[in-house]
Design a protein around this motif. Structure first.
Motif, PDB file in Angstrom:
ATOM      1  N   THR A  44     -17.817  -9.227  -5.192  1.00  0.00           N
ATOM      2  CA  THR A  44     -17.573  -7.944  -3.966  1.00  0.00           C
ATOM      3  C   THR A  44     -18.229  -6.719  -3.915  1.00  0.00           C
ATOM      4  O   THR A  44     -18.130  -5.943  -2.449  1.00  0.00           O
ATOM      5  N   LEU A  45     -19.054  -6.487  -4.248  1.00  0.00           N
ATOM      6  CA  LEU A  45     -20.770  -5.765  -4.168  1.00  0.00           C
ATOM      7  C   LEU A  45     -19.801  -4.552  -4.208  1.00  0.00           C
ATOM      8  O   LEU A  45     -20.584  -3.806  -3.718  1.00  0.00           O
ATOM      9  N   ARG A  46     -18.840  -3.841  -4.954  1.00  0.00           N
ATOM     10  CA  ARG A  46     -18.485  -2.050  -4.699  1.00  0.00           C
ATOM     11  C   ARG A  46     -19.404  -2.042  -5.584  1.00  0.00           C
ATOM     12  O   ARG A  46     -19.140  -1.404  -7.472  1.00  0.00           O
ATOM     13  N   TRP A  47     -20.718  -1.697  -5.687  1.00  0.00           N
ATOM     14  CA  TRP A  47     -21.763  -0.556  -6.620  1.00  0.00           C
ATOM     15  C   TRP A  47     -21.157   0.496  -7.245  1.00  0.00           C
ATOM     16  O   TRP A  47     -21.177   0.703  -8.305  1.00  0.00           O
ATOM     17  N   GLY A  48     -20.045   0.945  -6.449  1.00  0.00           N
ATOM     18  CA  GLY A  48     -19.456   2.542  -6.349  1.00  0.00           C
ATOM     19  C   GLY A  48     -18.916   2.425  -7.900  1.00  0.00           C
ATOM     20  O   GLY A  48     -18.535   2.975  -8.765  1.00  0.00           O
ATOM     21  N   LEU A  49     -17.854   1.676  -7.524  1.00  0.00           N
ATOM     22  CA  LEU A  49     -17.134   1.430  -8.318  1.00  0.00           C
ATOM     23  C   LEU A  49     -17.239   1.171  -9.930  1.00  0.00           C
ATOM     24  O   LEU A  49     -17.138   0.963 -11.297  1.00  0.00           O
ATOM     25  N   GLY A  50     -18.400  -0.101  -9.416  1.00  0.00           N
ATOM     26  CA  GLY A  50     -18.975  -0.820 -10.849  1.00  0.00           C
ATOM     27  C   GLY A  50     -19.367   0.323 -11.593  1.00  0.00           C
ATOM     28  O   GLY A  50     -19.123   0.000 -13.015  1.00  0.00           O
ATOM     29  N   THR A  51     -20.240   0.640 -11.677  1.00  0.00           N
ATOM     30  CA  THR A  51     -21.112   1.920 -12.003  1.00  0.00           C
ATOM     31  C   THR A  51     -20.244   2.719 -12.580  1.00  0.00           C
ATOM     32  O   THR A  51     -20.413   3.997 -13.490  1.00  0.00           O
ATOM     33  N   ALA A  52     -18.872   3.516 -11.618  1.00  0.00           N
ATOM     34  CA  ALA A  52     -18.216   4.640 -11.972  1.00  0.00           C
ATOM     35  C   ALA A  52     -17.865   4.114 -13.238  1.00  0.00           C
ATOM     36  O   ALA A  52     -17.881   4.928 -14.339  1.00  0.00           O
ATOM     37  N   ILE A  53     -17.360   2.652 -13.308  1.00  0.00           N
ATOM     38  CA  ILE A  53     -16.665   2.272 -14.704  1.00  0.00           C
ATOM     39  C   ILE A  53     -18.060   2.057 -15.868  1.00  0.00           C
ATOM     40  O   ILE A  53     -17.789   2.723 -16.968  1.00  0.00           O
ATOM     41  N   CYS A  54     -19.070   1.960 -15.554  1.00  0.00           N
ATOM     42  CA  CYS A  54     -19.754   1.561 -16.589  1.00  0.00           C
ATOM     43  C   CYS A  54     -20.524   2.800 -17.457  1.00  0.00           C
ATOM     44  O   CYS A  54     -20.078   3.237 -18.409  1.00  0.00           O
ATOM     45  N   ILE A  55     -20.066   3.523 -16.200  1.00  0.00           N
ATOM     46  CA  ILE A  55     -20.277   5.197 -16.559  1.00  0.00           C
ATOM     47  C   ILE A  55     -19.339   5.996 -17.555  1.00  0.00           C
ATOM     48  O   ILE A  55     -19.413   6.518 -18.981  1.00  0.00           O
ATOM     49  N   VAL A  56     -18.201   5.698 -17.187  1.00  0.00           N
ATOM     50  CA  VAL A  56     -16.884   6.579 -17.893  1.00  0.00           C
ATOM     51  C   VAL A  56     -16.887   5.785 -19.551  1.00  0.00           C
ATOM     52  O   VAL A  56     -16.900   6.124 -20.662  1.00  0.00           O
ATOM     53  N   LEU A  57     -17.215   4.290 -19.397  1.00  0.00           N
ATOM     54  CA  LEU A  57     -17.511   3.529 -21.012  1.00  0.00           C
ATOM     55  C   LEU A  57     -18.697   4.080 -22.218  1.00  0.00           C
ATOM     56  O   LEU A  57     -17.720   4.060 -22.794  1.00  0.00           O
ATOM     57  N   ALA A  58     -19.572   4.102 -20.996  1.00  0.00           N
ATOM     58  CA  ALA A  58     -21.154   4.838 -21.490  1.00  0.00           C
ATOM     59  C   ALA A  58     -20.573   5.718 -22.240  1.00  0.00           C
ATOM     60  O   ALA A  58     -21.183   6.458 -23.158  1.00  0.00           O
ATOM     61  N   VAL A  59     -19.619   7.388 -21.732  1.00  0.00           N
ATOM     62  CA  VAL A  59     -19.196   8.316 -22.187  1.00  0.00           C
ATOM     63  C   VAL A  59     -17.945   8.181 -23.455  1.00  0.00           C
ATOM     64  O   VAL A  59     -18.178   9.400 -24.147  1.00  0.00           O
ATOM     65  N   LEU A  60     -18.227   7.647 -23.040  1.00  0.00           N
ATOM     66  CA  LEU A  60     -16.493   7.092 -24.347  1.00  0.00           C
ATOM     67  C   LEU A  60     -16.922   6.846 -25.231  1.00  0.00           C
ATOM     68  O   LEU A  60     -17.015   7.756 -26.285  1.00  0.00           O
ATOM     69  N   CYS A  61     -18.258   5.795 -24.822  1.00  0.00           N
ATOM     70  CA  CYS A  61     -18.739   5.656 -26.710  1.00  0.00           C
ATOM     71  C   CYS A  61     -19.336   6.846 -27.043  1.00  0.00           C
ATOM     72  O   CYS A  61     -19.325   7.051 -28.250  1.00  0.00           O
ATOM     73  N   ILE A  62     -20.403   7.262 -26.600  1.00  0.00           N
ATOM     74  CA  ILE A  62     -21.028   7.758 -27.221  1.00  0.00           C
ATOM     75  C   ILE A  62     -20.104   9.568 -27.332  1.00  0.00           C
ATOM     76  O   ILE A  62     -20.722   9.590 -28.437  1.00  0.00           O
ATOM     77  N   GLY A  63     -18.889   9.081 -26.611  1.00  0.00           N
ATOM     78  CA  GLY A  63     -18.122  11.284 -27.136  1.00  0.00           C
ATOM     79  C   GLY A  63     -17.586   9.684 -28.890  1.00  0.00           C
ATOM     80  O   GLY A  63     -17.792  11.564 -29.642  1.00  0.00           O
ATOM     81  N   LEU A  64     -17.424   9.154 -28.919  1.00  0.00           N
ATOM     82  CA  LEU A  64     -16.252   9.125 -29.684  1.00  0.00           C
ATOM     83  C   LEU A  64     -17.390   8.777 -30.899  1.00  0.00           C
ATOM     84  O   LEU A  64     -16.929   9.170 -32.562  1.00  0.00           O
ATOM     85  N   VAL A  65     -18.356   8.140 -31.142  1.00  0.00           N
ATOM     86  CA  VAL A  65     -19.786   8.052 -32.021  1.00  0.00           C
ATOM     87  C   VAL A  65     -19.707   9.505 -32.202  1.00  0.00           C
ATOM     88  O   VAL A  65     -20.129   9.969 -33.977  1.00  0.00           O
ATOM     89  N   LEU A  66     -20.292  10.678 -31.420  1.00  0.00           N
ATOM     90  CA  LEU A  66     -20.655  12.119 -31.880  1.00  0.00           C
ATOM     91  C   LEU A  66     -19.205  12.526 -32.646  1.00  0.00           C
ATOM     92  O   LEU A  66     -19.158  12.872 -33.580  1.00  0.00           O
TER      93      LEU A  66
END
Lengths: 273, 268
Positions: free
Chosen positions: A237-259
């Motif tokens: 659907t070429l919704r880059w904004g939505l896709g990247t936003a989900i990625c960033i949230v996931l990445a932040v969540l992962c790093i946060g949980l590890v720390l």
């Protein structure tokens, strides 16, 4: 650090900064509509029913996977810790075998085993345990089976490493003082293994948040997790904004949980010592 | 309850779990030997290699295998050499900075692969790396670097720093000491890193789906397409071949006692 020492680290730094960290910043930029600073995609994440539903599915699957994985791995790692050398070797072989086969191929195998006319259903019908085939893939069950299967070896290695540090004499002491097996396990071994369990839980949960292949193949488009939704948003659907936003949230969540878990382990160790 | 009974009970449970882990690899092998056009268990006496013959004749699979092999070799070489040099630099300096750099280098381990895939996709398209062999190899090397650094660093931590200092004080250059003193003592660690990054690339599918399209096809990518279209025995046959290759690599590593090291280096 001297200049010549830095010169050795420089190539890998350049390699990762230019080709990994810079692209990462670029997708952060895309999600914020750079050069503006617009949080609309993140607001949409929160408001969209589809994203909420998928985030909930992801959370449920990851939690179930983590509980089952760590439980099974605890049993295996405990057995490995106290097994005879011969048995230990054999069990390790079975545990490490899947580590050397790719997630993709394991999914293929699980599909063969679990689909409607798959081997598990056929075997159950042949024995007469069921009349109609069970729905084992294209739903949460299939995804969880595949993910647990992927993650158990990692959790076993993590737990085994921490169990090895537990002094066996403490358990012998407990038993020689008249403690029953169950007391020795619950009051001596279990508390000593707490940090290992926390590590295994973090590892399993963080890994499972980002799963893509297993849900995409064993969920069959019906059970969708966040990673697959990102891929659909961007590629179809070429919704880059939505896709990247989900990625960033996931990445932040992962790093946060590890720390967070590292800090908890440090504090626990400090409290014990 | 009788203590012997409980201990046997748990031992059986753990054996069952271990077999659950091995089951898929064990099942897929006979399925690939079926003479039929559909996926099913072959009868006891009618094993057939026809799906393997078809693989060899099918351009799609042979091209993919050749691409996969070249990509895996290139990416393994890239990741291992970069990580080797960097690990030695970090090990030599032992400063606060190097610890910080080391943890930064491990970040790609934690970030979900889909994020990496999107990030690389967006840059690869701009730089012309998209859909090229080199582009895929570089992408795989990025994923492999953290593992290689962990593996080689753990091997370095067993090494006496005085060896390096002695070589340097006797007039060897940093490079000479690395080449003639450190690398020979690090061979097992380097081999583990190289094997591991090879296997990682050989099996990788998520990032590959994003950074390549028509002109580069790897085996996992073809399997992925095969599964999504229709699951036929040729997919099982390729999978079996990949499993056997991985097992061979694992056995080589095992014989040299590297396997556990490489895999336990996988987490920080």
């Amino acid at each position: 650090m001297t200049r010549s020492q830095f010169a050795y680290i420089l190539p890998v730094l350049l390699f990762l900064v230019l080709l990994y960290f810079l692209p990462m910043f670029k997708i952060v930029g895309i999600s914020l509509e750079f050069p503006d600073f617009d949080l609309k995609h993140y607001v949409k994440l929160y408001e969209s029913n589809a994203v909420r539903r998928i985030a909930w599915t992801t959370f449920v699957i990851c939690t179930a996977t983590t509980i089952i994985t760590v439980f099974l791995s605890y049993i295996l790692a405990y057995d490995l810790r106290f097994a005879s050398p011969g048995r230990q070797k054999f069990m390790f072989m079975l545990v490490l075998l899947p580590l050397w086969t790719s997630a993709l191929i394991r999914c293929v195998a699980w599909l063969i085993l679990l689909r409607q006319n798959g081997l598990v259903n056929e075997a159950l019908m042949f024995v007469g345990a069921i009349d109609t085939p069970l729905e084992l893939v294209r739903n949460k069950i299939g995804v969880i089976v595949g993910m647990v299967h992927f993650l158990v070896p990692f959790a076993v290695l993590t737990l085994y490493a921490s169990f090895r540090d537990i002094d066996e004499r403490l358990m012998q002491a407990s038993r020689s003082l008249g403690g029953r097996r169950i007391d020795t396990l619950s009051k001596v071994f279990l508390p000593l293994s707490a940090t290992g369990v926390l590590q295994a839980v973090t590892l399993t949960f963080v890994f499972s948040l980002g799963f893509y292949v297993t849900p995409a193949l064993l969920g069959g488009g019906r059970t969708v997790m966040l990673s697959e939704y990102v891929s659909v948003s961007v590629l179809q659907t070429l919704r880059w904004g939505l896709g990247t936003a989900i990625c960033i949230v996931l990445a932040v969540l992962c790093i946060g949980l590890v720390l967070l878990s590292q800090r908890a382990i440090k504090r626990w160790n400090g409290a014990v010592a | 309850m009788n203590p012997d009974f409980t201990s046997y009970f748990w031992k059986t449970v753990s054996l069952v779990i271990a077999f659950f882990l091995a089951a898929p690899a064990i099942v897929i092998i006979p399925v690939s030997l079926t003479p039929s056009n559909y996926i099913e268990m072959p009868g006891v006496s009618d094993f057939s290699l026809r799906h393997y013959h078809e693989l060899l004749k099918d351009n799609r699979w042979t091209t993919a295998a050749w691409d996969s092999l070249r990509i895996a070799l290139l990416s393994s070489f890239l990741a291992t050499s970069l990580s080797l040099v960097a690990s030695i630099g970090i090990w030599r300096s032992q400063s606060k900075w190097s610890a910080a750099i080391q943890s930064a280098l491990l970040v790609p381990l934690i970030i979900p692969q889909i994020a990496t895939a999107l990030a690389l996709y967006s840059i690869w398209v701009q730089t012309g790396l998209y859909d090229t062999l080199i582009g895929v190899a570089i992408a795989h090397a990025i994923l492999a670097v953290p593992f290689c650094i962990v593996t080689i660093s753990s091997s370095l931590s067993n090494l006496d720093p005085r060896l390096d200092k002695a070589a340097l004080s006797l007039g060897a250059s940093h490079f000479r000491s690395m080449w003639d003193v450190l690398i020979p003592s690090l061979k097992p660690g380097i081999a583990a890193a190289a094997l591991f990054s090879f296997v990682l690339s050989w099996d990788e599918v998520v990032v590959t789906l994003f950074v390549a399209s028509r002109s580069v096809s790897t085996l996992p990518r073809e399997i992925w397409n095969g599964v999504r279209e229709n699951l036929d025995p040729s997919v099982a046959a390729v999978s079996t071949l990949l499993i056997l290759i991985s097992i061979c690599i694992a056995l080589v590593a095992w014989a040299k006692d590297l396997s556990v090291r490489a895999k336990s280096g996988e987490r920080q």
